[in-house]
Enzyme design. Structure first.
Site, PDB file in Angstrom:
ATOM      1  CE1 TYR A  53      -3.109  -2.957   0.530  1.00  0.00           C
ATOM      2  CE2 TYR A  53      -3.413  -2.328   2.811  1.00  0.00           C
ATOM      3  CZ  TYR A  53      -3.707  -3.159   1.759  1.00  0.00           C
ATOM      4  OH  TYR A  53      -4.598  -4.181   1.941  1.00  0.00           O
ATOM      5  CB  ALA A  54      -1.068   3.534  -1.818  1.00  0.00           C
TER       6      ALA A  54
END
Length: 317
Positions: A53-54
């Site tokens: 992420y991300a």
């Protein structure tokens, strides 16, 4: 707030998990800090993130969410009040993926560094790795637990057969067991989890912290037509729900929400919380108003008639 035991683990968690996939994507660091402060102030402390992420956001390389959380923990000095759950296994770059012993040893050090902590409370296999023997993966986790770098382990996106094999190998070899499963699960995504996978989790006491609990925002009711999704960040993810089935689920949510003077998204979360197999569904927020909705959802106790109405409306075709 009543805490729930996660599987057979040492962890007790609140009824909702905060999804930190939005950090470094639709929530910058300042916004993320405000959300984390408010979440902790409301009595919730379980955070879900992952090393990947991300990575999908333009300009990112992965680790942005963990980095923001780590910066917040250092700034606030509150590590002892927080339960940290992160994941590994998704591709982070060339030859940076999977669940081999060597990669687990590398990935955990990177996550610990970004999170600015010595210990990860729940470390999870983000997806199955059929190219690595299960024994190798679980043995690597055993070493991390012995070293104090990890407290408990979990799985995500595993099939029922592979999760069953992992639990069997753990029992036969005295290795750590997956105490949690993170599956795709919501009112409009029931087929992947319900059935053999849900039955296995119930029988083996595996905690369930499903993702996309609000179906990328569709179950909040803000996406009801193609015009609603045009130009929205999550628009492409919710278009598939804009059909008779999806609209039927929204109608049922609207009716139940009216009974409880609540919002559709809150009822969708309350339905998950009421599910016997579910421990703490994951939900995200990018504003304090959205976060307040999550907090209030945890207080809603649906009656049998409301659950039945939602069950019938969302029954997979």
């Amino acid at each position: 707030m009543e805490k729930r035991k996660l599987g057979k683990s040492s962890l007790e968690v609140p009824p909702i998990t905060f999804g930190c996939n939005v950090f470094g994507w639709t929530a910058d660091e300042k916004t993320s800090f405000a959300l984390l402060d408010a979440w902790l102030d409301a009595g919730f402390n379980f955070l879900d993130t992952a090393d990947v992420y991300a990575r999908w956001h333009p300009g990112n390389s992965g680790g942005e969410s963990e980095t923001i959380i780590g910066n917040w923990l250092k700034a606030r000095g509150n590590r002892d009040r927080v339960l940290l759950a992160t994941k590994l296994g998704m591709e982070m770059g060339p030859d940076k993926k999977g669940l081999s012993r060597a990669y687990i040893q590398t990935a955990v050090e990177a996550s610990l560094r970004r999170l600015r902590t010595d210990t990860i409370d729940l470390y999870r296999s983000h997806r199955d790795d059929p190219d690595t023997p299960i024994e190798e993966t679980l043995s690597a986790y055993a070493e991390l637990i012995k070293q104090g770098k990890v407290r408990e382990i979990g799985a995500s996106n595993f099939s029922a057969d592979r999760l069953a094999d992992s639990l069997r190998i753990s029992a036969e070899n005295g290795l750590p067991r997956y105490q949690s499963l993170q599956p795709l699960y919501s009112l409009v995504e029931r087929t992947e989890f319900e059935g053999p996978l849900e039955d296995l989790c119930m029988a083996e006491t595996v905690g369930v912290i499903g993702y996309y609990s609000l179906a990328s925002g569709f179950l909040t009711g803000k996406y009801r037509s193609n015009a609603d999704v045009a130009g929205r960040t999550r628009g492409p993810r919710v278009e598939k729900y804009l059909n008779d089935y999806g609209r039927g689920v929204l109608t049922a949510l609207d009716e139940v929400a009216q009974r409880y003077e609540a919002k559709p998204g809150q009822i969708a979360l309350a339905w998950l919380i009421a599910r016997p197999s579910v421990t703490a569904p994951i939900a995200s927020a990018t504003t304090l108003e959205q976060l307040s909705d999550l907090v209030e959802a945890a207080e809603i106790e649906l009656d049998e008639d409301s659950i039945r109405k939602l069950d019938e409306a969302s029954k997979p075709g």
